[in-house]
Design a protein around this motif. Structure first.
Motif, short mmCIF file in Angstrom:
data_model
loop_
_atom_site.label_atom_id
_atom_site.label_comp_id
_atom_site.label_asym_id
_atom_site.label_seq_id
_atom_site.Cartn_x
_atom_site.Cartn_y
_atom_site.Cartn_z
N GLN A 1 0.84 -1.19 0.00
CA GLN A 1 0.00 0.00 0.00
C GLN A 1 0.88 1.25 0.00
OE1 GLN A 1 -2.17 1.24 3.47
NE2 GLN A 1 -1.01 -0.10 4.82
N PRO A 2 0.37 2.39 -0.50
CA PRO A 2 -0.90 2.51 -1.21
C PRO A 2 -0.82 1.82 -2.57
CG PRO A 2 0.31 4.57 -1.36
CD PRO A 2 1.09 3.69 -0.43
N ALA A 3 -1.88 1.12 -2.94
CA ALA A 3 -1.93 0.38 -4.21
C ALA A 3 -2.79 1.18 -5.19
CB ALA A 3 -2.51 -1.01 -3.99
N ILE A 4 -2.17 1.68 -6.23
CA ILE A 4 -2.87 2.53 -7.20
C ILE A 4 -3.55 1.68 -8.27
CG2 ILE A 4 -2.64 4.41 -8.87
CD1 ILE A 4 -2.12 5.19 -5.94
N ILE A 5 -4.78 2.04 -8.60
CA ILE A 5 -5.51 1.47 -9.72
C ILE A 5 -5.51 2.51 -10.83
CG2 ILE A 5 -7.71 0.51 -10.52
CD1 ILE A 5 -8.41 0.06 -7.54
N GLY A 6 -5.03 2.15 -12.01
CA GLY A 6 -5.00 3.14 -13.09
C GLY A 6 -4.22 2.66 -14.28
N ARG A 7 -3.44 3.58 -14.86
CA ARG A 7 -2.60 3.30 -16.02
C ARG A 7 -1.24 3.95 -15.80
NH1 ARG A 7 -3.98 5.90 -20.44
NH2 ARG A 7 -5.41 7.37 -19.47
N PRO A 8 -0.20 3.50 -16.50
CA PRO A 8 1.13 4.09 -16.29
C PRO A 8 1.16 5.56 -16.68
CG PRO A 8 1.29 2.00 -17.48
CD PRO A 8 -0.17 2.37 -17.45
N ASP A 9 1.86 6.34 -15.86
CA ASP A 9 2.13 7.74 -16.18
C ASP A 9 3.50 7.76 -16.85
OD1 ASP A 9 2.62 10.41 -16.35
OD2 ASP A 9 2.14 10.87 -14.26
N HIS A 10 3.51 7.76 -18.19
CA HIS A 10 4.78 7.63 -18.92
C HIS A 10 5.68 8.85 -18.73
CE1 HIS A 10 3.45 3.91 -20.73
NE2 HIS A 10 2.32 4.49 -21.09
N SER A 11 5.11 9.96 -18.28
CA SER A 11 5.94 11.14 -18.03
C SER A 11 6.56 11.12 -16.64
CB SER A 11 5.09 12.41 -18.19
OG SER A 11 4.09 12.47 -17.18
N ASN A 12 6.17 10.14 -15.83
CA ASN A 12 6.68 10.05 -14.46
C ASN A 12 6.91 8.58 -14.12
OD1 ASN A 12 7.40 10.58 -11.83
ND2 ASN A 12 5.30 10.86 -11.11
N PRO A 13 7.98 7.97 -14.66
CA PRO A 13 8.22 6.53 -14.49
C PRO A 13 8.29 6.08 -13.04
CG PRO A 13 9.66 7.43 -16.18
CD PRO A 13 9.00 8.60 -15.52
N ALA A 14 8.73 6.96 -12.13
CA ALA A 14 8.86 6.58 -10.72
C ALA A 14 7.52 6.21 -10.11
CB ALA A 14 9.50 7.71 -9.93
N SER A 15 6.43 6.74 -10.66
CA SER A 15 5.11 6.48 -10.10
C SER A 15 4.66 5.04 -10.30
CB SER A 15 4.07 7.42 -10.72
OG SER A 15 3.90 7.12 -12.11
N ARG A 16 5.31 4.32 -11.22
CA ARG A 16 4.89 2.95 -11.52
C ARG A 16 5.14 2.01 -10.34
NH1 ARG A 16 7.00 2.19 -17.78
NH2 ARG A 16 6.41 4.28 -18.48
N GLU A 17 6.01 2.41 -9.43
CA GLU A 17 6.28 1.59 -8.25
C GLU A 17 5.00 1.32 -7.46
OE1 GLU A 17 8.77 1.83 -4.02
OE2 GLU A 17 8.91 3.46 -5.48
N PHE A 18 4.05 2.25 -7.52
CA PHE A 18 2.83 2.15 -6.73
C PHE A 18 1.64 1.64 -7.55
CE2 PHE A 18 5.55 5.22 -4.69
CZ PHE A 18 5.42 4.92 -3.34
N LEU A 19 1.84 1.39 -8.85
CA LEU A 19 0.75 0.97 -9.72
C LEU A 19 0.53 -0.54 -9.57
CD1 LEU A 19 -1.32 1.77 -11.87
CD2 LEU A 19 0.44 1.41 -13.61
N ALA A 20 -0.43 -0.91 -8.74
CA ALA A 20 -0.70 -2.32 -8.47
C ALA A 20 -1.66 -2.93 -9.49
CB ALA A 20 -1.29 -2.49 -7.07
N VAL A 21 -2.57 -2.11 -10.01
CA VAL A 21 -3.58 -2.59 -10.97
C VAL A 21 -3.44 -1.76 -12.24
CG1 VAL A 21 -6.03 -3.02 -11.37
CG2 VAL A 21 -5.09 -3.23 -9.05
N ASN A 22 -2.67 -2.30 -13.19
CA ASN A 22 -2.37 -1.60 -14.44
C ASN A 22 -3.38 -2.04 -15.49
OD1 ASN A 22 -1.36 -0.48 -16.75
ND2 ASN A 22 0.59 -1.59 -16.71
#
Length: 234
Positions: free
Chosen positions: A121-142
């Protein structure tokens, strides 16, 4: 073709008030993009438009007409820096926290049956933010590549855990998540139970729980699908 005369106000402009004539069927996203270009504003931020009189946030994927904007309206144009956006999405967390409860949550995408295990957690539901690759660490549901994926915001919702109980929160004010058919508004935290239905954009998911001592349910292979639905990119 009907045109609207509106005033855009912002402290980002040299002259705080700018009167503009625009098509009523102009998407808000296009108006935001043109404003950024016109005033040579930095692109490393999220920009929003609100109706000044009501404070209503305008959905970038809809037109001015669809959202009731009339001639003479004043629109507030503002910028949200990436740091502020990260704080809104992740709170005070600088790294993800692994779950230590006896129950581990997962979400199953209903149309194809793919399982997304949620181990942090926090587990993000969404899509990759290609302009901010670091945010993918929290993307649990892509959900990128699914039919209807463009209706899903990059930061659509998040799942958190407290004292063994799991909660869902919406992150996109103009594109909230739904729990069992009921809207989950930004700032509202709703408890999740096994079997609950979660909808983000046009995609339906089912929440489930398993014992931490059992083997994780394997994620199933994914096949990207091409679709032409509008892109909800917030």
């Amino acid at each position: 073709m009907t045109r609207l005369v509106v005033t855009i106000t912002s402290d980002l402009f040299d002259t705080p008030e700018q009167e503009v004539s625009v098509r009523e069927n102009l998407p808000v996203r296009t108006l935001i993009e043109e404003t950024i270009k016109e005033f040579n504003l930095p692109s490393d931020a999220l920009y929003t438009l609100r109706i000044q009189s009501s404070g209503k946030l305008l959905d970038p994927e809809k037109t001015l007409e669809q959202q009731g904007v009339k001639t003479g309206e004043q629109l507030s144009f503002s910028r949200e820096h990436r740091a502020a956006r990260r704080e809104a999405v992740l709170g005070s967390n600088t790294s993800r926290i692994m779950l230590s409860t006896n129950r581990r949550p997962y979400l199953r995408e209903d149309s194809r049956g793919e399982i997304f295990n949620i181990d942090f957690q926090p587990a993000i539901i969404g899509r990759p933010d290609h302009s901010n690759p670091a945010s993918r660490e929290f993307l649990a549901v892509n959900l990128e590549g699914y039919e209807g994926a463009k209706s899903v915001s990059r930061y659509h919702a998040r799942i958190t855990e407290s004292q063994g109980q799991f909660y869902i929160e919406s992150l996109a004010e103009h594109n909230p998540a739904y729990l069992n058919g009921q809207i989950v508004r930004v700032g509202e935290k709703r408890m999740l139970n096994s079997g609950d239905k979660v909808r983000v954009g046009q995609i339906s998911l089912t929440f489930g729980l398993r014992q931490a001592t059992t083997q994780s349910i394997p994620n199933r292979p994914r096949t990207a699908q091409i679709n032409n639905s509008p892109d909800a990119s917030s």
